[in-house]
Scaffold this active site. Structure first.
Site, PDB file in Angstrom:
ATOM      1  N   HIS A  15       0.828  -1.210   0.000  1.00 57.04           N
ATOM      2  CA  HIS A  15       0.000   0.000   0.000  1.00 57.04           C
ATOM      3  C   HIS A  15       0.866   1.265   0.000  1.00 57.04           C
ATOM      4  O   HIS A  15       0.638   2.185  -0.785  1.00 57.04           O
ATOM      5  CB  HIS A  15      -0.935  -0.011   1.222  1.00 57.04           C
ATOM      6  CG  HIS A  15      -1.713   1.258   1.402  1.00 57.04           C
ATOM      7  ND1 HIS A  15      -3.000   1.409   0.920  1.00 57.04           N
ATOM      8  CD2 HIS A  15      -1.384   2.441   1.984  1.00 57.04           C
ATOM      9  CE1 HIS A  15      -3.429   2.628   1.219  1.00 57.04           C
ATOM     10  NE2 HIS A  15      -2.465   3.279   1.864  1.00 57.04           N
ATOM     11  N   GLU A  16       1.864   1.302   0.868  1.00 60.45           N
ATOM     12  CA  GLU A  16       2.696   2.513   0.967  1.00 60.45           C
ATOM     13  C   GLU A  16       3.527   2.711  -0.303  1.00 60.45           C
ATOM     14  O   GLU A  16       3.641   3.831  -0.801  1.00 60.45           O
ATOM     15  CB  GLU A  16       3.610   2.443   2.201  1.00 60.45           C
ATOM     16  CG  GLU A  16       2.878   2.355   3.538  1.00 60.45           C
ATOM     17  CD  GLU A  16       1.850   3.472   3.756  1.00 60.45           C
ATOM     18  OE1 GLU A  16       2.039   4.581   3.212  1.00 60.45           O
ATOM     19  OE2 GLU A  16       0.854   3.234   4.466  1.00 60.45           O
TER      20      GLU A  16
HETATM   21 ZN   LIG Z   1      -2.416   5.363   2.242  1.00 61.44          ZN
END
Ligand SMILES: [Zn+2]
Length: 275
Positions: free
Chosen positions: A140-141
């Protein structure tokens, strides 16, 4: 003006700024505004990352750091391979990947600066629990960085002619709130280039989607992603602001979307074997 054009203009200022100011997000193909050169932001981020390393207490748990790096390098490899095999430019080709583990039990967070400078807080490990959970969060990051969300936000900031402070007022002190929850003494530094500022909801959903894809391509069990968010939800019980108050999707929306995408992603983005 028809609806389609209207949406197009809202989504991106390409028409008024000319074609060079427009880019599109890899895989999702969403059009985005890009007025600031990515290299500028990456260079600033790299300097800032050094300061974070000086000021924050880095964890002595080298085993866990090693694990984070190992998972991260699988994701790095899978992303580059995926774009190479599809004859598309690798959005990470100018990245200089780096990982740190910050010793802060109370902070349940992780981030990836533009250019691939990553930090995980020890508090986040209670939410991720295992390698698949870590891959979900890293995916996600990293997706925020791959989709150049910071470049987009900074470009929009230029157009709107607003500084961080003004945005902070309109978002009801959201940024200060984020700063508190990240518990950093480096907040001032990070907000200079907007790294700790919240992404908007569209960007968050996009990072969720791309994050699933990256974790799947890297060979992780992406069903754990939903479990991580369920643990987050449980942890935030009673503390979570309603969605309209936050730029982030609520855990429920997030979990529902992730479940909707799950099977498609597993089928369409199978693990890339390391050759
Ligand atoms: Zn985020």
């Amino acid at each position: 003006m028809n609806r389609r054009n209207f949406i197009y203009l809202l989504g991106c200022g390409c028409v008024s700024f000319g074609l060079n100011s427009c880019a599109s997000v890899p895989i999702t193909e969403r059009k985005q505004l890009k007025l600031i050169p990515e290299a500028n932001l990456n260079a600033k981020a790299a300097l800032l990352y050094e300061k974070v390393k000086e000021k924050e207490k880095l964890s002595k748990d080298l085993e866990t750091l090693k694990k984070i790096k190992k998972i991260g390098s699988k994701i790095e490899y899978a992303i580059s391979e995926y774009f190479a095999r599809n004859n598309k430019p690798d959005p990470t080709n100018n990245f200089d990947w780096e990982y740190i583990l910050i010793d802060k039990k109370k902070v349940r967070n992780a981030w990836c600066m533009p250019g691939g400078k990553i930090a995980v807080y020890t508090g986040m490990l209670e939410m991720t629990k295992n390698d698949d959970g870590l891959a979900a969060v890293l995916g996600h990051e990293v997706a925020h960085a791959v989709a150049k969300h910071s470049v987009e936000r900074a470009s929009r900031g230029m157009v709107l002619n607003t500084g961080t402070k003004i945005i902070d007022i309109f978002s009801g002190g959201k940024i200060s709130q984020v700063n508190r929850t990240t518990g950093m003494n480096t907040v001032g530094l990070l907000s200079q280039i907007g790294i700790m500022n919240p992404f908007n909801r569209k960007q968050e959903s996009e990072a969720d989607y791309l994050g699933l894809i990256f974790a799947s391509l890297s060979g992780f069990d992406i069903r754990e992603t939903v479990k991580v968010w369920e643990r987050m939800k449980e942890f935030n019980k009673g503390k979570e602001p309603p969605q309209f108050m936050s730029t982030h999707p609520s855990s429920d929306t997030r979990i529902k979307q992730l479940n909707d995408w799950m099977n498609e992603v597993i089928l369409d983005y199978p693990p890339i074997e390391i050759s």
